[in-house]
Design an enzyme around this catalytic site. Structure first.
Site, PDB file in Angstrom:
ATOM      1  N   HIS A 113       0.737  -1.100   0.035  1.00  0.00           N
ATOM      2  CA  HIS A 113      -0.036  -0.072  -0.042  1.00  0.00           C
ATOM      3  C   HIS A 113       0.921   1.333  -0.066  1.00  0.00           C
ATOM      4  O   HIS A 113       2.015   1.073   0.428  1.00  0.00           O
ATOM      5  CB  HIS A 113      -0.908   0.045   1.143  1.00  0.00           C
ATOM      6  CG  HIS A 113      -1.889  -1.096   1.067  1.00  0.00           C
ATOM      7  ND1 HIS A 113      -2.778  -1.102   0.109  1.00  0.00           N
ATOM      8  CD2 HIS A 113      -2.234  -2.104   1.906  1.00  0.00           C
ATOM      9  CE1 HIS A 113      -3.782  -2.119   0.275  1.00  0.00           C
ATOM     10  NE2 HIS A 113      -3.531  -2.646   1.387  1.00  0.00           N
ATOM     11  N   SER A 114       0.305   2.468  -0.355  1.00  0.00           N
ATOM     12  CA  SER A 114       0.973   3.772  -0.414  1.00  0.00           C
ATOM     13  C   SER A 114       1.871   3.986   0.892  1.00  0.00           C
ATOM     14  O   SER A 114       2.759   4.321   1.101  1.00  0.00           O
ATOM     15  CB  SER A 114       0.453   4.809  -0.641  1.00  0.00           C
ATOM     16  OG  SER A 114      -0.756   5.175   0.233  1.00  0.00           O
ATOM     17  N   GLU A 115       1.256   3.542   2.259  1.00  0.00           N
ATOM     18  CA  GLU A 115       2.010   3.774   3.509  1.00  0.00           C
ATOM     19  C   GLU A 115       1.399   2.642   4.233  1.00  0.00           C
ATOM     20  O   GLU A 115       0.302   2.089   4.227  1.00  0.00           O
ATOM     21  CB  GLU A 115       1.638   4.957   3.985  1.00  0.00           C
ATOM     22  CG  GLU A 115       1.949   6.239   3.069  1.00  0.00           C
ATOM     23  CD  GLU A 115       3.377   6.754   3.438  1.00  0.00           C
ATOM     24  OE1 GLU A 115       3.989   6.122   4.417  1.00  0.00           O
ATOM     25  OE2 GLU A 115       3.588   7.801   2.774  1.00  0.00           O
ATOM     26  N   THR A 116       2.375   1.989   5.211  1.00  0.00           N
ATOM     27  CA  THR A 116       2.099   1.218   6.213  1.00  0.00           C
ATOM     28  C   THR A 116       2.451   1.666   7.551  1.00  0.00           C
ATOM     29  O   THR A 116       3.785   2.408   7.465  1.00  0.00           O
ATOM     30  CB  THR A 116       2.624  -0.208   6.106  1.00  0.00           C
ATOM     31  OG1 THR A 116       2.135  -0.634   4.904  1.00  0.00           O
ATOM     32  CG2 THR A 116       2.560  -1.113   7.244  1.00  0.00           C
ATOM     33  N   THR A 133       9.049   7.461   5.527  1.00  0.00           N
ATOM     34  CA  THR A 133       8.680   8.795   5.005  1.00  0.00           C
ATOM     35  C   THR A 133       8.615   9.692   6.404  1.00  0.00           C
ATOM     36  O   THR A 133       8.449   9.396   7.626  1.00  0.00           O
ATOM     37  CB  THR A 133       7.329   8.881   4.322  1.00  0.00           C
ATOM     38  OG1 THR A 133       6.293   8.266   5.200  1.00  0.00           O
ATOM     39  CG2 THR A 133       7.227   8.175   3.206  1.00  0.00           C
TER      40      THR A 133
END
Length: 284
Positions: free
Chosen positions: A44-47, A72
């Protein structure tokens, strides 16, 4: 390790922005390589990974965010998803304070209507010349471009909402540009065509501005809904529209999502809902 997939900045499943959420036990962080591998596996774009802190630490939890490629500095939708998960697990009954490595203390407030409000640092933009190659990469000439400081994005204002929706970017060119300019990603935005007109587009509710977000160099070709980008969008549109009250941003990705925003000095409040769509256990 339990993993949950949560759709953030939406009230319905399979919309908004999906994030992985991993609530870790108290103690030291797992090896960074392991965290990156888990985030890459979820894809996914972020975890978000969060661990509880001992009493007296000043905050309840520490949080970190990973794309499929890198760690990030800040992620809004994965923070919202984490606060939602804490509430679902019975671990959040009032505000929760997260400590983060790069963005200071972030607070999530549960609202009576079931939504959550995040208190994030504002990222006001500084106008800069249009970077070389941006017009060609987007296929449209920007009205203005602004760098967003520590957030690391290029806020790109387009002529109108139709132009934002029509962008079909050259992702290879965007990746090259963001690496060259040392940027995280490119935000494209415009004012809503009109609050009344936008309410009739595919049944979408009224909103004040529209945006999209591209970060292919960090493994995110187009992010469905980008909470952190709204820390730059909120002060920009508050100034442009002369608004001091709450506004609504609509992210016009394929999944779409809504972010309520309000500027409070050097902070931005981001309000949204979230839905858990999957629970799993990591077996390795």
């Amino acid at each position: 390790m339990r993993i949950q997939i949560v759709d953030a900045f939406t009230s319905r499943p399979f919309a908004g922005n999906p994030a992985g959420v991993c609530l870790l036990p108290a103690g030291p962080w797992p090896d960074d390589h392991r965290l990156r591998r888990i985030a890459a596996e979820l894809n996914h774009s972020e975890t978000a990974f969060a661990r509880p802190l001992p009493a007296g630490a000043g905050t309840g939890w520490e949080i970190r965010w990973f794309t499929p490629l890198v760690e990030t500095n800040l992620c809004g939708h994965a923070t919202l998803a984490t606060a939602h998960t804490l509430r679902q697990e019975g671990l959040l009954t009032g505000p929760v304070r997260f400590s983060s490595r790069f963005s200071g203390v972030l607070t999530a407030h549960p609202e009576p209507d079931g939504s959550l409000t995040l208190d994030f640092p504002a990222a006001p933009g500084t106008e800069v010349p249009v970077p070389r190659g941006l017009t060609e990469a987007l296929g449209v000439a920007p009205v203005a471009t602004l760098r967003t400081g520590a957030l690391g994005d290029l806020l790109t204002v387009l002529p109108d909402e139709a132009a934002v929706r029509a962008v079909r970017p050259d992702l290879g060119a965007i990746a090259s540009l963001t690496r060259r300019e040392e940027l995280r990603g490119v935000i494209v935005t415009a004012a809503s065509a009109s609050a009344s007109a936008s309410a009739g587009v595919s049944g979408e509710p009224a909103y004040d501005f529209v945006s999209r977000f591209f970060s292919p160099a960090e493994g995110i070709p187009e992010d469905p809904v980008t909470g952190s980008a709204h820390t730059a969008l909120a002060p920009y549109w508050a100034a442009r529209l002369g608004r001091t009250d709450r506004m609504t941003g609509f992210q016009a990705s394929a999944r779409t999502g809504l972010v309520g925003v309000a500027v409070h000095g050097d902070r931005v409040h981001l309000t949204g809902r979230a839905v858990t769509v999957l629970e799993a256990v990591l077996r390795v």
